[in-house]
Design a protein around this motif. Structure first.
Motif: not given
Length: 81
Positions: A42-43, A49, A53-54, A56
């Motif tokens: 996912h990164i 990404d 991610y961070r 989220t």
């Protein structure tokens, strides 16, 4: 009536000419996501990404804390008025 008979030919020609100009980018993306660089999938997409991610995770942790705070407030006995 004659112009209605030409529509299927025009539609198929429009799709065939546009598909020739497009390049298949799937193999490049597969190489990027399948390389073994120790990153979770996912990164692996890069900086965007990682930032998503961070963001989220920040929103999730803040929302959980906010919910727990209001749950604690709701559990406290009310003072005498």
């Amino acid at each position: 009536m004659n112009h209605l008979l030409k529509v299927p030919g025009l539609a198929s020609r429009a799709f065939t000419t546009s598909s020739r100009n497009m390049k298949n980018k799937v193999p490049e993306a597969q190489k990027l996501f399948q390389e073994d660089n120790g990153l979770p999938v996912h990164i692996k997409g890069g900086t965007t990404d990682v930032l998503l991610y961070r963001l989220t995770m920040t929103i999730t942790i803040a929302g959980t804390g906010f919910s727990l705070y209001w749950l604690l407030v709701a559990c406290q006995p009310k003072g005498k008025v």
